[in-house]
Write a protein that holds these residues in place. Structure first.
Motif, short mmCIF file in Angstrom:
data_model
loop_
_atom_site.label_atom_id
_atom_site.label_comp_id
_atom_site.label_asym_id
_atom_site.label_seq_id
_atom_site.Cartn_x
_atom_site.Cartn_y
_atom_site.Cartn_z
N ASP A 40 0.81 -1.23 0.00
CA ASP A 40 0.00 0.00 0.00
C ASP A 40 0.84 1.27 0.00
O ASP A 40 0.31 2.38 0.11
CB ASP A 40 -0.96 0.01 1.19
CG ASP A 40 -0.25 -0.03 2.54
OD1 ASP A 40 1.00 0.07 2.57
OD2 ASP A 40 -0.94 -0.17 3.58
N LYS A 117 2.20 -6.43 -5.19
CA LYS A 117 1.26 -5.31 -5.33
C LYS A 117 0.09 -5.69 -6.21
O LYS A 117 -1.06 -5.31 -5.95
CB LYS A 117 2.00 -4.10 -5.90
CG LYS A 117 3.03 -3.49 -4.96
CD LYS A 117 3.76 -2.32 -5.62
CE LYS A 117 4.80 -1.73 -4.70
NZ LYS A 117 5.55 -0.61 -5.32
N PRO A 128 -2.15 -5.30 5.80
CA PRO A 128 -0.88 -4.90 5.18
C PRO A 128 -0.10 -6.12 4.70
O PRO A 128 -0.06 -7.15 5.37
CB PRO A 128 -0.13 -4.20 6.33
CG PRO A 128 -1.17 -3.87 7.35
CD PRO A 128 -2.22 -4.93 7.22
#
Length: 372
Positions: A40, A117, A128
């Motif tokens: 992120d 990602k 996360p």
């Protein structure tokens, strides 16, 4: 000079030794701190989760079928416990260059940070997702033995549970022992986890000392023989009919076709990824029959140790009709054919390798349970 050489040898030995002898963190140990980048765009450390009563750290990996089988379960756990003071964080510590291509046979993605990602965005991870693959320093401190491997800490960040999430990697059946959830519930209730440690089944950690092993695999594939057979239009039609049990990736190309040349190495990589499953990569050259030598030379240079054909006629329209009635005729042309002849992917022009991989994995399945 001798001193520098000595320390280099010691450093390499230390890395290899720790990778081989890594052990999981002992129960009651304090959580080792970390400072790692996440998908992120943020940097996370233990302090990032200081308000949580319970911290769950899960070592996982994009490519691993067992880890993929637990992704939805982890997201469900986050949904169920985030409002109850439990924080979750996933860490990928595999060195991306230590993963052999044929270890990616259940995935469309490797273990690089860039590919993490993509996975996080595709799955809409609600936790996360941190990267530790370059140095693997955090993995060496925590000691995961497989992916996924769970470490659960109390408010004081003392380890109270380490091991599996539950007792089945099959996402289609319910577990009989939800060990991680049981540990979380116990800690929230202020009592010890009913089971503090379990064994962990999953994919092995890809330590840096496996990079040479992956390179050797590439060299072994490069040494495989390459051959080409002539084929007529009825033979091509039979290939597309696909009466085999394999998913067939069929690429029509030519030595004079620029996009064909550009995309070909990606197709070879895809073949190396999935060749261990019910999968075939088949090429059909549209070069003139008199150019057999040039065709073989090209395929040999690209290490195309798969099934290669050379169309035996200059009647390109017969080739087009035999391959796919929906093909307008431009090269390259790529189709994926499921057993029984259903075309599940077709594309004219340069492929997007990720889209091709997704189509293949979508048919073959992402989990070991899909083989049953």
């Amino acid at each position: 000079m001798h001193i520098i050489f000595f320390f280099l040898i010691m450093l390499l030995s230390w890395s290899s030794l720790n990778a081989a002898e890594v052990r999981p963190l002992a129960i009651d140990s304090k959580a080792p701190d970390f400072k790692l980048p996440a998908t992120d765009g943020e940097i996370y450390s233990l302090a990032s989760f200081k308000s949580a009563d319970v911290l769950v750290i899960i070592f996982t990996a994009n490519h691993c079928p067992t880890a993929q089988a637990y992704e939805d379960k982890i997201m469900k756990m986050v949904d169920d416990y985030a409002q109850r003071g439990v924080a979750f964080v996933a860490i990928s510590s595999n060195h991306p260059d230590a993963v052999r291509l044929d270890e990616l046979g259940y995935s469309d993605l490797g273990d690089s940070f860039a590919e993490m990602k993509i996975r996080a965005a595709d799955k809409k991870f609600n936790f996360p997702y941190l990267y530790d693959g370059d140095e693997q320093e955090i993995a060496l401190r925590y000691g995961p033995t497989a992916t996924p491997h769970v470490f659960i800490f109390d408010k004081e960040r003392r380890l109270r549970y380490q091991g599996r999430i539950d007792d089945t990697e099959n996402p289609y059946i319910a577990p009989t022992s939800s060990d991680a959830i049981n540990a979380i519930e116990a800690l929230l209730a202020g009592v010890p986890a009913p089971v503090e440690t379990t064994k962990v089944f999953g994919c092995s950690m890809k330590w840096r000392d496996k990079v040479e092993w992956a390179k050797k695999a590439d060299a072994d594939w490069a040494a495989l023989p390459v051959s080409v057979e002539m084929i007529d239009s009825s033979g091509v039609a039979q290939l597309v009919k696909n009466e085999s049990k394999n998913v067939r990736l069929i690429n029509v190309w030519a030595t004079w076709c620029g996009p064909c040349v550009v995309e070909f190495p990606e197709l070879v990589k895809i073949n190396r990824m999935y060749r261990g499953r019910n999968f075939e990569f088949i090429t059909i050259s549209a070069d003139k029959p008199t150019q057999a030598e040039q065709v073989l030379k090209f395929l040999t240079g690209k290490e195309a140790a798969n099934k290669n054909y050379h169309f035996d006629s200059t009647d390109v329209y017969a080739l087009i009709d035999a391959v796919d009635a929906e093909w307008a005729g431009a090269l390259p042309y790529t189709i994926i054919v499921a057993p029984g002849g259903k075309v599940i992917y077709r594309h004219m022009g340069l492929i997007d390798p990720l889209q091709v991989k997704r189509a293949i994995v979508g048919q073959l399945g992402r989990y070991y349970a899909d083989n049953e």
